[in-house]
Scaffold this motif. Structure first.
Motif, short mmCIF file in Angstrom:
data_model
loop_
_atom_site.label_atom_id
_atom_site.label_comp_id
_atom_site.label_asym_id
_atom_site.label_seq_id
_atom_site.Cartn_x
_atom_site.Cartn_y
_atom_site.Cartn_z
N PHE A 294 -15.62 -13.99 64.56
CA PHE A 294 -17.13 -13.62 64.56
C PHE A 294 -17.14 -12.31 65.64
N GLY A 295 -17.75 -11.18 64.58
CA GLY A 295 -18.03 -9.89 65.43
C GLY A 295 -16.48 -9.37 65.70
N LYS A 296 -16.18 -8.95 66.96
CA LYS A 296 -14.64 -8.69 67.29
C LYS A 296 -13.89 -9.65 67.89
N SER A 297 -14.28 -11.04 67.87
CA SER A 297 -13.61 -12.10 68.39
C SER A 297 -13.16 -13.02 67.43
N THR A 298 -11.86 -13.26 67.27
CA THR A 298 -11.01 -14.24 66.52
C THR A 298 -11.14 -15.51 67.06
#
Length: 251
Positions: A11-15
């Motif tokens: 999600f976005g830059k978060s795994t």
């Protein structure tokens, strides 16, 4: 069997989930544990096609999840999500009857009514089946939702935090019935759960996530170990065995 192979979700830059693999077998309760934000609900949502995975595979009875027709999938897999906000006023029986929709499309037949009766009786809700959900306690409402899932009569059942905000009495009742349902009817039941002791006492298999990765999986005896739990939750644990069950304390 449901097989998860190297699932990843970003999600976005978060795994949120990274390279996660697991198996859910019929006749067993599998509990997914781990700290808040570990990716437990996300993993279950990818496995049930509620959200899109970024990579990896989900196989249900050796058939890729993408190949399943939505109506046929609803006859094979039932999902009870963490938030069940009902705005309309339904009785317990009306709520449970929604579990038959994949088969009846709203036109309930005698066989559907029989299965609804059985689901209500299985969770001992017959005495309140004509009560409205807003007249019930939180535990009774949750039992009604689980009865709906039972009425759907699928081989695989996903329950996302079914004990959320419940007292000990109703939590025990639900976990005992989940275990009985899996063992009596040969269903694979997968539960996202925070209470480690409930997971330990009522599961056959435990999968532990931390920071989106599967860091432990196996039997209760294999996973419910002090050093394993300390590594997952980053807090000291003490594990004792009593009456054949493993119990945890933390401090």
């Amino acid at each position: 069997m449901i097989e998860l192979k190297h699932l990843t979700k970003v999600f976005g830059k978060s795994t949120v989930v990274e390279d996660a693999s697991a198996q859910f077998e019929k006749g067993k309760v599998t509990s997914i544990i781990g700290p808040n934000g570990a990716g437990k609900s996300t993993l279950l949502s990818m496995a049930s096609r509620l959200i899109q995975k970024d990579s990896g595979k989900v196989l249900i009875d050796s058939v890729s999840l993408e190949e399943w027709d939505t109506k046929e999938l609803a006859k094979r897999l039932a999902v009870l999500r963490q938030a069940n906000s009902i705005t309309m006023r339904f009785t317990v029986r009306e709520m449970v009857s929604f579990g038959r929709f994949p088969y009846s499309q709203g036109n309930l037949k005698a066989q559907d009514q029989k299965i609804i009766d059985q689901a209500i009786a299985y969770l001992d809700l017959t005495h309140i089946e004509d009560k409205y959900l807003d007249e019930l306690s939180g535990g009774q409402r949750q039992l009604a939702f689980i009865a709906m899932v039972i009425a759907q009569d699928t081989d695989y059942v996903f329950l996302d935090e079914p004990l959320n905000n419940l007292d000990i009495k109703h939590s025990l009742q639900i976990m005992k019935n989940i275990r009985r349902l899996a063992h009596d009817t040969n269903k694979a039941i997968v539960v996202v759960i925070h209470d480690i002791n409930f997971a330990s006492c009522y599961s056959d298999v435990i999968i532990a996530l931390k920071k989106g990765q599967v860091v432990a999986k196996g039997s209760v005896e294999q996973v419910i170990q002090a050093d394993t739990l300390e590594r997952i939750y980053e807090t000291p644990f003490n594990v004792i065995e009593q009456d054949g069950k493993r119990m945890c304390t933390y401090y």
